[in-house]
Design an enzyme around this catalytic site. Structure first.
Site, PDB file in Angstrom:
ATOM      1  CG  HIS A 249      -2.027  10.434   4.149  1.00  0.00           C
ATOM      2  ND1 HIS A 249      -2.242   9.528   5.166  1.00  0.00           N
ATOM      3  CD2 HIS A 249      -1.916   9.686   3.019  1.00  0.00           C
ATOM      4  CE1 HIS A 249      -2.265   8.298   4.671  1.00  0.00           C
ATOM      5  NE2 HIS A 249      -2.060   8.371   3.371  1.00  0.00           N
ATOM      6  CG  HIS A 383      -0.464   7.259  -5.219  1.00  0.00           C
ATOM      7  ND1 HIS A 383      -1.216   8.198  -4.554  1.00  0.00           N
ATOM      8  CD2 HIS A 383      -0.546   6.129  -4.477  1.00  0.00           C
ATOM      9  CE1 HIS A 383      -1.725   7.685  -3.455  1.00  0.00           C
ATOM     10  NE2 HIS A 383      -1.335   6.417  -3.381  1.00  0.00           N
TER      11      HIS A 383
END
Length: 420
Positions: A249, A383
């Site tokens: 993150h 992703h």
């Protein structure tokens, strides 16, 4: 020096890997019920429910596939759209279920995380001109705005019950991070800058918390937005709410802050405030996460001093490292980021890319052997696909509009384009 992000042969390799990934996911949405969980061989796991967030990610990826000219992507995206406007949508109370079980019974939880991905999917589908996409985007933005946006906090709340009557006291950064990406996509798709401005509010609040916490982003908060740094210390491998700092993150925020800055600043300067924060977040995540326990790869989480907690390697973390390094190289022209970029791809090629059964291994153990304790199977392409796409696109507009308009970046600077 061979700068990978701008090397034409590498760009060709990215194109091939991107196509391979998107084609792997064509069977993930076999019908209009939504996206299925795929196992290590890419086969549907019939024991798992149909999640809204996974269906929305599939619509996003396959809509990008259609824009890229990959045959079969549009029908797959359309089937996913039918699920988002059909069985995953709560026609009685509004919004979207968290999932629909294998028995057809919905999980009525209304989460900002899932709703953010519905916005992203609808925005990308709108750019791809899928039937009903703009109507879906308008509805999803309305729900995100009216039910989840907390203007006093400048953040989104996290979770309601089915009828939107009972709000969980938990607040989280993860849903807000994905809301930033979704709002940027919506601003592009609808040509409505106000959504990008809202993304900037969330990004700015997060940047302050990160700086106050040594550039490790606090993940969990109480109802008053006070960080809860010890939450889930007893179950640190939680796939959505792990204890500690989530390395991936920090990398993902690093890239998003550059995109927010580029989308909202009239005279974008990569050395501006968010650009500086981006570099700090990236360096902290790399210093904490890469090779942290003596082996290659990024650990999943650390404690608040940077010590590894969960040492498993998640594919999405490497993907976000690739995207962040490419974005920073584009914004700054600093070849240090290009060196990192090539290192992250070397690791991915050696350990994560599955050339036998397709896609990428989603999880490796601390010795870089395929594992599945936290993320079994290969359900997610989002992703990995973006790791092959973002390095050859500008920081703004986002990937859907950039692909549609053939805004392929020729050099490290943020907005110099070539035709493909």
């Amino acid at each position: 020096m061979n700068i990978w992000p701008t090397n034409p042969h590498h760009r060709g390799w990215l194109s091939g890997e991107r196509t391979r990934l998107i084609e792997f996911g064509l069977g993930q949405v076999p019908d209009t019920a939504g996206a299925r969980w795929l196992d290590e061989r890419g086969q549907v796991d019939p024991s798992r429910p149909v999640p809204t967030w996974l269906t929305a990610r599939a619509v996003h990826v396959q809509s990008l596939g259609h824009l890229l000219g990959i045959p079969g992507s549009r029908p797959a995206a359309e089937r996913g759209m039918r699920a988002l406007t059909g069985n995953l949508r709560d026609a009685e109370h509004g919004g979207w279920y968290a999932a629909v079980g294998v028995d057809g019974v919905p999980d009525g939880t209304k989460s900002a995380y899932a709703h953010a991905f519905v916005v992203l999917a609808a925005a990308t589908a709108t750019v791809a001109q899928l039937d009903g996409a703009e109507e879906l985007l308008d509805e999803a933005l309305s729900v995100l705005d009216q039910s989840f946006w907390d203007p006093a906090a400048g953040m989104h709340v996290d979770e309601w019950d089915r009828a939107f009557t009972e709000l969980s006291p938990y607040r989280g950064i993860n849903a807000n991070m994905h809301a930033v990406e979704a709002l940027l996509a919506a601003a592009d798709a609808l040509e409505q800058p106000r959504w990008a401005d809202r993304a900037a509010v969330v990004a700015g609040r997060t940047a302050v918390w990160a700086e106050e916490n040594g550039w490790r982003v606090p993940e969990h908060f109480d109802a008053g937005w006070t960080p809860q740094l010890d939450l889930n210390a007893d179950r640190p491998e939680d796939p959505f709410k792990p204890y500690g700092a989530t390395v991936g993150h920090g990398l993902e925020w690093s890239r998003l802050l550059l995109q927010v800055s580029a989308a909202t600043a009239p005279d974008y300067a990569p050395t501006g405030e968010l650009g500086e924060v981006s570099q700090q977040l990236y360096r902290r995540a790399v210093d904490d996460g890469w090779h942290a326990d003596g082996a290659e790869g990024f650990v999943y989480t650390t404690d608040w001093s940077g010590k590894p907690v969960v040492r498993r390697r998640m594919h999405w973390v490497a993907a976000e490292a690739i995207a962040a390094a490419a974005a920073l190289h584009r914004a700054t022209g600093d070849d240090t980021y290009a060196v990192d970029y090539s290192r992250w791809w070397d690791y991915t090629a050696e350990h994560l890319i599955d050339r036998v059964h397709g896609s990428w291994h989603h999880e490796l153990d601390e010795h870089n052997r395929p594992s599945g304790q936290v993320w079994p199977g290969k359900p997610d392409l989002y992703h990995a696909v973006q790791a092959t796409l973002l390095p050859v696109l500008p920081l703004t507009p986002g990937p859907a509009v950039a692909v549609r308009d053939s805004l392929w970046v020729a050099r490290a600077q943020a907005n110099r384009y070539i035709q493909p």
